[in-house]
Design an enzyme around this catalytic site. Structure first.
Site, PDB file in Angstrom:
ATOM      1  N   HIS A  17      -5.216  -4.678 -10.301  1.00 38.04           N
ATOM      2  CA  HIS A  17      -3.845  -4.600 -10.822  1.00 38.04           C
ATOM      3  C   HIS A  17      -3.210  -5.986 -10.781  1.00 38.04           C
ATOM      4  O   HIS A  17      -3.846  -6.956 -10.354  1.00 38.04           O
ATOM      5  CB  HIS A  17      -3.013  -3.535 -10.100  1.00 38.04           C
ATOM      6  CG  HIS A  17      -2.911  -3.688  -8.612  1.00 38.04           C
ATOM      7  ND1 HIS A  17      -2.412  -4.815  -8.009  1.00 38.04           N
ATOM      8  CD2 HIS A  17      -3.238  -2.848  -7.602  1.00 38.04           C
ATOM      9  CE1 HIS A  17      -2.423  -4.651  -6.712  1.00 38.04           C
ATOM     10  NE2 HIS A  17      -2.939  -3.463  -6.426  1.00 38.04           N
ATOM     11  N   HIS A  20      -3.405  -8.303  -7.666  1.00 39.40           N
ATOM     12  CA  HIS A  20      -4.697  -8.988  -7.478  1.00 39.40           C
ATOM     13  C   HIS A  20      -4.759 -10.208  -8.415  1.00 39.40           C
ATOM     14  O   HIS A  20      -5.200 -11.277  -8.030  1.00 39.40           O
ATOM     15  CB  HIS A  20      -5.871  -8.062  -7.803  1.00 39.40           C
ATOM     16  CG  HIS A  20      -5.898  -6.796  -7.001  1.00 39.40           C
ATOM     17  ND1 HIS A  20      -6.164  -5.577  -7.565  1.00 39.40           N
ATOM     18  CD2 HIS A  20      -5.688  -6.559  -5.690  1.00 39.40           C
ATOM     19  CE1 HIS A  20      -6.132  -4.645  -6.633  1.00 39.40           C
ATOM     20  NE2 HIS A  20      -5.835  -5.215  -5.473  1.00 39.40           N
ATOM     21  N   CYS A 125      -5.736   4.002  10.727  1.00 40.94           N
ATOM     22  CA  CYS A 125      -5.208   4.232   9.382  1.00 40.94           C
ATOM     23  C   CYS A 125      -6.294   3.858   8.382  1.00 40.94           C
ATOM     24  O   CYS A 125      -6.729   2.712   8.333  1.00 40.94           O
ATOM     25  CB  CYS A 125      -3.952   3.412   9.107  1.00 40.94           C
ATOM     26  SG  CYS A 125      -3.503   3.493   7.342  1.00 40.94           S
ATOM     27  N   CYS A 128      -5.240   1.164   5.701  1.00 44.44           N
ATOM     28  CA  CYS A 128      -5.309  -0.252   6.147  1.00 44.44           C
ATOM     29  C   CYS A 128      -6.720  -0.610   6.602  1.00 44.44           C
ATOM     30  O   CYS A 128      -7.022  -1.775   6.771  1.00 44.44           O
ATOM     31  CB  CYS A 128      -4.417  -0.516   7.357  1.00 44.44           C
ATOM     32  SG  CYS A 128      -2.687  -0.167   7.192  1.00 44.44           S
ATOM     33  N   CYS A 142       1.697   5.831   8.993  1.00 46.89           N
ATOM     34  CA  CYS A 142       1.568   4.392   8.757  1.00 46.89           C
ATOM     35  C   CYS A 142       2.642   3.993   7.754  1.00 46.89           C
ATOM     36  O   CYS A 142       2.723   4.584   6.677  1.00 46.89           O
ATOM     37  CB  CYS A 142       0.178   4.082   8.199  1.00 46.89           C
ATOM     38  SG  CYS A 142       0.126   2.515   7.312  1.00 46.89           S
ATOM     39  N   HIS A 145       1.149   3.003   4.233  1.00 43.78           N
ATOM     40  CA  HIS A 145       0.436   3.983   3.405  1.00 43.78           C
ATOM     41  C   HIS A 145       1.049   5.369   3.421  1.00 43.78           C
ATOM     42  O   HIS A 145       0.565   6.265   2.739  1.00 43.78           O
ATOM     43  CB  HIS A 145      -1.045   4.024   3.804  1.00 43.78           C
ATOM     44  CG  HIS A 145      -1.763   2.760   3.495  1.00 43.78           C
ATOM     45  ND1 HIS A 145      -1.847   1.718   4.392  1.00 43.78           N
ATOM     46  CD2 HIS A 145      -2.352   2.332   2.352  1.00 43.78           C
ATOM     47  CE1 HIS A 145      -2.489   0.721   3.818  1.00 43.78           C
ATOM     48  NE2 HIS A 145      -2.798   1.058   2.582  1.00 43.78           N
ATOM     49  N   LYS A 296       7.282  -0.080  -5.309  1.00 38.56           N
ATOM     50  CA  LYS A 296       5.942  -0.462  -4.907  1.00 38.56           C
ATOM     51  C   LYS A 296       4.971   0.055  -5.968  1.00 38.56           C
ATOM     52  O   LYS A 296       5.152   1.156  -6.478  1.00 38.56           O
ATOM     53  CB  LYS A 296       5.655   0.207  -3.560  1.00 38.56           C
ATOM     54  CG  LYS A 296       4.439  -0.310  -2.899  1.00 38.56           C
ATOM     55  CD  LYS A 296       4.222   0.310  -1.546  1.00 38.56           C
ATOM     56  CE  LYS A 296       2.821  -0.067  -1.141  1.00 38.56           C
ATOM     57  NZ  LYS A 296       2.201   0.698  -0.147  1.00 38.56           N
ATOM     58  N   LYS A 299      -0.371   4.482  -7.846  1.00 38.53           N
ATOM     59  CA  LYS A 299      -0.900   5.397  -8.865  1.00 38.53           C
ATOM     60  C   LYS A 299      -0.012   6.623  -8.988  1.00 38.53           C
ATOM     61  O   LYS A 299       0.198   7.148 -10.070  1.00 38.53           O
ATOM     62  CB  LYS A 299      -2.312   5.818  -8.484  1.00 38.53           C
ATOM     63  CG  LYS A 299      -3.334   4.852  -8.999  1.00 38.53           C
ATOM     64  CD  LYS A 299      -4.687   5.526  -9.128  1.00 38.53           C
ATOM     65  CE  LYS A 299      -5.677   4.555  -9.732  1.00 38.53           C
ATOM     66  NZ  LYS A 299      -7.029   4.770  -9.279  1.00 38.53           N
TER      67      LYS A 299
HETATM   68  N1  MSP Z   1     -10.231  -6.310   1.446  1.00 39.53           N
HETATM   69  C1  MSP Z   1      -9.065  -6.831   2.086  1.00 39.53           C
HETATM   70  C2  MSP Z   1      -9.122  -8.338   2.170  1.00 39.53           C
HETATM   71  C3  MSP Z   1     -10.277  -8.897   2.911  1.00 39.53           C
HETATM   72  S1  MSP Z   1     -10.278 -10.632   2.893  1.00 39.53           S
HETATM   73  C4  MSP Z   1     -11.457 -11.063   3.960  1.00 39.53           C
HETATM   74  C5  MSP Z   1      -7.825  -6.389   1.324  1.00 39.53           C
HETATM   75  N2  MSP Z   1      -8.014  -6.021   0.064  1.00 39.53           N
HETATM   76  S2  MSP Z   1      -6.867  -5.468  -0.926  1.00 39.53           S
HETATM   77  O1  MSP Z   1      -7.545  -5.246  -2.165  1.00 39.53           O
HETATM   78  O2  MSP Z   1      -6.182  -4.372  -0.337  1.00 39.53           O
HETATM   79  O3  MSP Z   1      -5.801  -6.599  -1.040  1.00 39.53           O
HETATM   80  C6  MSP Z   1      -6.162  -7.855  -1.417  1.00 39.53           C
HETATM   81  C7  MSP Z   1      -4.988  -8.765  -1.586  1.00 39.53           C
HETATM   82  O4  MSP Z   1      -4.073  -8.225  -2.533  1.00 39.53           O
HETATM   83  C8  MSP Z   1      -4.203  -8.986  -0.308  1.00 39.53           C
HETATM   84  O5  MSP Z   1      -3.984 -10.382  -0.173  1.00 39.53           O
HETATM   85  C9  MSP Z   1      -2.900  -8.285  -0.552  1.00 39.53           C
HETATM   86  O6  MSP Z   1      -1.860  -8.952   0.082  1.00 39.53           O
HETATM   87  C10 MSP Z   1      -2.774  -8.403  -2.055  1.00 39.53           C
HETATM   88  N3  MSP Z   1      -1.876  -7.392  -2.583  1.00 39.53           N
HETATM   89  C11 MSP Z   1      -2.095  -6.057  -2.715  1.00 39.53           C
HETATM   90  N4  MSP Z   1      -0.952  -5.482  -3.205  1.00 39.53           N
HETATM   91  C12 MSP Z   1       0.000  -6.436  -3.377  1.00 39.53           C
HETATM   92  C13 MSP Z   1       1.253  -6.502  -4.002  1.00 39.53           C
HETATM   93  N5  MSP Z   1       1.859  -5.427  -4.455  1.00 39.53           N
HETATM   94  N6  MSP Z   1       1.814  -7.739  -4.169  1.00 39.53           N
HETATM   95  C14 MSP Z   1       1.162  -8.908  -3.848  1.00 39.53           C
HETATM   96  N7  MSP Z   1      -0.020  -8.876  -3.287  1.00 39.53           N
HETATM   97  C15 MSP Z   1      -0.522  -7.677  -2.793  1.00 39.53           C
HETATM   98  O7  MSP Z   1      -6.762  -6.419   1.881  1.00 39.53           O
END
Ligand code: MSP
Length: 474
Positions: A17, A20, A125, A128, A142, A145, A296, A299
């Site tokens: 999304h 990312h 959780c 997380c 949590c 979540h 936030k 889905k």
């Molecule tokens: N798999 C772990 C990271 C392991 S690194 C050794 C993880 N993955 S994640 O897919 O949940 O999130 C990855 C990144 O996306 C994180 O840096 C997280 O902060 C970022 N984001 C996920 N949702 C977000 C927003 N809504 N806004 C900005 N970034 C956020 O955590």
């Protein structure tokens, strides 16, 4: 100089999304900027594929976890391609090299007696993928979540975190380990004042993971395993401790992360590295969180924005620019399609697009050749300051400097009115157009890390002197 930059590896539980994409674009801008500076850049991206969260999603989809991960990883790679994310390597934690590397690391910590076993009961959780304390719960759930944690009772292996905390604190305080923005550094220092429990490095009940090498009944805890990607991707472990890429690029110059995963990166990961006798990353930068139209992204709400849809609408460069210019880097911010469209029209189609078109059309009409140097020294740009901004990860400030050249350029045209000067002072008219051409060439080169395609197209048009519309309105 070498420059090793990483993004977090994303969970393979859903399609990419825009949050990312936001991280990936920031990292890509920095990687491209450092390549422009002739640094020896290594840009690492990838996927975090183990753990129950991914396992359950695969089950729901009726697929084997590996097939499921393969599909999601492909979608991420395709998305990064669509956004011109120029990573040098895409690490997947289900790869053999990572498995071997992670096991090598665990064995080493075990041999050093930094890992020990104990019975453990805790609240976990799954969202997380971490243990959570009662104090952290809000209404028994949590807070991130909105789910009740599960009670986990297992025999786990633990890592002696406490032994390394004083050294980490010292390195953060002295700036040897930089944490930015400043408010995040203060947050971490506050955490370090509180008592930190040792961290669990294994899970008995999780089957979708890498076996603990000295106890095959357990798998390596997904976060511990995931953090090691930053060195297993360089061959550490699989190719021994002297792996060529590892020697060349470690320590990382920058781990770019979201603010929610800062503790893993600034406390747990450095502690593991110290235990392994390895240097710490130089800098960890935590960006803020994106909400969509005030909510936030989720889905259930149905407001998840796909970066690919945005690319279809505006093209990759515009999407990169729009993601970076909605709110200041390091802060939380809100995005909406409406706001992005408005900015697309204002900054790109109108300001930049028009400046280029108007200038080139007039240059053609009044037969002006581009000047080799700054034609009249009327225009002054502090390039050192721009470079310094990007060296300090001040992307918002660097972009503002580029925007300023464009706004000033349009103002200059309005004030000088070259089409009127053409009637009785053709020389002055030409001088002004040469000046504008010079400014546009500068924009074309400065904007390269942000909008590589636009940069190339601008520089091409400024050379051929054939104006072609660049940003379609719609
Ligand atoms: N798999 C772990 C990271 C392991 S690194 C050794 C993880 N993955 S994640 O897919 O949940 O999130 C990855 C990144 O996306 C994180 O840096 C997280 O902060 C970022 N984001 C996920 N949702 C977000 C927003 N809504 N806004 C900005 N970034 C956020 O955590």
């Amino acid at each position: 100089m070498k420059y090793f930059i990483t993004t977090p590896i994303f969970y393979a539980n859903a399609e990419p999304h825009i949050a990312h994409a936001y991280t990936a674009v920031i990292a890509d801008v920095l990687a491209r900027f450092h390549r422009q500076q002739k640094d020896d850049v290594f840009f690492l991206a990838g996927m975090d594929e183990h753990g129950n969260k991914v396992f359950k999603k695969a089950e729901e989809a009726g697929k084997t976890p590996q097939d499921f991960c393969d599909e999601i990883a492909e979608k991420f790679e395709q998305t990064w391609k669509n956004l011109d994310i120029s990573y040098d390597k895409f690490i997947r934690t289900t790869s053999e090299e990572h498995k071997k590397g992670a096991q090598f690391i665990l064995n080493k910590l075990y041999a050093k007696k930094d890992i020990y076993q104990k019975d453990y009961t805790g609240l976990y959780c799954e969202g997380c993928e971490k243990f959570i304390t009662k104090k952290e719960l809000v209404n028994g759930e949590c807070p991130d979540h909105k789910k009740k944690p599960i009670v986990v009772k297992e025999k786990n292996y633990f890592f002696k975190l406490a032994s390394y905390l004083p050294e980490i604190k010292r390195k953060i305080e002295t700036g040897e380990l930089l944490i930015k923005p400043e408010k995040r550094k203060n947050e971490v220092l506050k955490m370090l004042e509180q008592k930190q429990e040792d961290i669990s490095v294994s899970r008995e009940s999780v089957k979708w993971g890498i076996d603990v090498p000295f106890d095959k009944k357990q798998t390596i805890y997904v976060w511990v395993e995931a953090l090691t990607n930053y060195i297993t991707a360089l061959g550490y472990g699989e190719k021994g401790e002297k792996a060529e890429l590892f020697q060349r690029y470690w320590p990382a110059d920058l781990h770019l992360v979201g603010k929610d995963i800062i503790k893993f990166h600034t406390i747990h990961w450095p502690a593991m590295l110290l235990a392994l006798g390895l240097p710490l990353p130089k800098q960890i930068y935590a960006h803020g969180f994106i909400t969509v139209s005030g909510e936030k992204m989720s889905k259930t709400i149905g407001n998840v924005i796909s970066p690919n849809d945005l690319v279809k609408r505006w093209g990759s460069d515009a999407v990169r620019y729009l993601l970076l210019s909605q709110f200041p880097l390091g802060e939380d911010g809100d995005v909406s399609l409406k706001k992005m469209q408005a900015r697309y029209e204002a900054d790109l189609a109108n300001d930049l697009g028009n400046l280029l078109q108007r200038t080139l059309v007039m240059m053609k009409k009044y037969e002006v050749e581009p000047a080799v140097d700054n034609p009249a020294d009327t225009f002054d740009f502090n390039e050192n300051k721009f470079t310094e901004h990007l060296n300090k990860l001040e992307i918002t400030e660097a972009l503002a400097m580029i925007r300023q050249i464009i706004t000033d350029g349009n103002k200059y045209i309005e004030e000088k009115k070259p089409w009127e000067l053409a009637k009785d002072n053709l020389k002055e008219c030409r001088r002004i157009l040469e000046d504008l051409h010079f400014r546009l060439k500068l924009v074309g080169s400065l904007i390269q890390p942000f909008m590589p395609r636009v940069s190339q197209e601008m520089l091409k048009q400024l050379k051929t002197m054939d104006p072609e519309p660049m940003f379609k309105k719609g």
